[in-house]
Scaffold this motif. Structure first.
Motif, PDB file in Angstrom:
ATOM      1  N   LYS A   1       1.049  -1.110   0.032  1.00 37.60           N
ATOM      2  CA  LYS A   1       0.373   0.289   0.177  1.00 37.60           C
ATOM      3  C   LYS A   1       0.987   0.988  -0.040  1.00 37.60           C
ATOM      4  N   VAL A   2      -0.050   2.278  -1.242  1.00 38.40           N
ATOM      5  CA  VAL A   2       1.341   3.142  -0.962  1.00 38.40           C
ATOM      6  C   VAL A   2       0.259   4.426  -0.350  1.00 38.40           C
ATOM      7  N   GLN A   3       0.869   6.035   0.615  1.00 35.28           N
ATOM      8  CA  GLN A   3       0.642   6.735   0.616  1.00 35.28           C
ATOM      9  C   GLN A   3       1.143   7.827   0.465  1.00 35.28           C
ATOM     10  N   VAL A   4       0.421   9.289   0.609  1.00 31.04           N
ATOM     11  CA  VAL A   4       1.624  10.152  -0.152  1.00 31.04           C
ATOM     12  C   VAL A   4       0.945  11.528   0.893  1.00 31.04           C
ATOM     13  N   ILE A   5       1.938  11.466   1.377  1.00 27.46           N
ATOM     14  CA  ILE A   5       1.451  12.492   2.517  1.00 27.46           C
ATOM     15  C   ILE A   5       2.875  14.336   2.241  1.00 27.46           C
ATOM     16  N   TYR A   6       0.824  15.067   2.345  1.00 26.50           N
ATOM     17  CA  TYR A   6       1.904  17.334   2.452  1.00 26.50           C
ATOM     18  C   TYR A   6       1.634  16.684   3.586  1.00 26.50           C
ATOM     19  N   ARG A   7       2.786  17.465   3.707  1.00 28.96           N
ATOM     20  CA  ARG A   7       2.899  19.005   5.249  1.00 28.96           C
ATOM     21  C   ARG A   7       3.434  20.217   4.331  1.00 28.96           C
ATOM     22  N   GLY A   8       2.941  20.627   5.445  1.00 31.23           N
ATOM     23  CA  GLY A   8       3.129  22.204   4.914  1.00 31.23           C
ATOM     24  C   GLY A   8       4.182  22.540   6.457  1.00 31.23           C
ATOM     25  N   LEU A   9       4.548  24.132   6.828  1.00 29.27           N
ATOM     26  CA  LEU A   9       4.566  24.522   7.626  1.00 29.27           C
ATOM     27  C   LEU A   9       4.934  23.743   8.823  1.00 29.27           C
ATOM     28  N   LEU A  10       6.214  23.849   9.866  1.00 28.23           N
ATOM     29  CA  LEU A  10       6.572  23.168  10.679  1.00 28.23           C
ATOM     30  C   LEU A  10       5.891  21.772  11.173  1.00 28.23           C
ATOM     31  N   SER A  11       5.988  21.112   9.371  1.00 28.39           N
ATOM     32  CA  SER A  11       5.198  19.662   9.368  1.00 28.39           C
ATOM     33  C   SER A  11       4.459  19.136   9.804  1.00 28.39           C
ATOM     34  N   SER A  12       3.560  19.961   9.720  1.00 25.87           N
ATOM     35  CA  SER A  12       2.034  19.836   9.787  1.00 25.87           C
ATOM     36  C   SER A  12       1.428  19.035   8.592  1.00 25.87           C
ATOM     37  N   VAL A  13       0.568  18.255   8.931  1.00 30.78           N
ATOM     38  CA  VAL A  13       0.285  17.057   7.724  1.00 30.78           C
ATOM     39  C   VAL A  13      -1.157  17.779   7.148  1.00 30.78           C
ATOM     40  N   LEU A  14      -1.064  18.445   6.030  1.00 24.26           N
ATOM     41  CA  LEU A  14      -1.923  19.161   5.044  1.00 24.26           C
ATOM     42  C   LEU A  14      -3.092  17.658   4.318  1.00 24.26           C
ATOM     43  N   GLY A  15      -1.823  16.814   3.920  1.00 23.14           N
ATOM     44  CA  GLY A  15      -2.919  15.578   3.722  1.00 23.14           C
ATOM     45  C   GLY A  15      -2.358  14.541   3.280  1.00 23.14           C
TER      46      GLY A  15
END
Length: 72
Positions: free
Chosen positions: A1-15
């Motif tokens: 299974k593959v997931q793509v994790i999008y991170r914003g400032l301060l490594s917060s998870v955006l999606g």
């Protein structure tokens, strides 16, 4: 299974995008392409992380290639 994790400032998870499941037949072969939201990143994305989760067996990942010029 593959997931793509999008991170914003301060490594917060955006999606987290579910890239799907890749099946193998026990012999080496390239996996199919996995899309990343059609090439569009969530607003304010600073980094992208890939998570690979084995759902059975003991698979091994040899290489991961991200095409920086691919769009859509």
């Amino acid at each position: 299974k593959v997931q793509v994790i999008y991170r914003g400032l301060l490594s917060s998870v955006l999606g987290i995008f579910d890239g799907g499941t890749v099946s193998t037949n026990g012999t080496w072969q390239p996996s199919p392409e996995i899309g990343m939201l059609g090439g569009v990143l969530p607003l304010l994305t600073q980094s992208v992380q890939f998570r690979f989760v084995a759902t059975s067996g003991t698979p091994r990942i040899d290489d991961v290639y991200l095409d920086p010029m691919k769009s859509g």
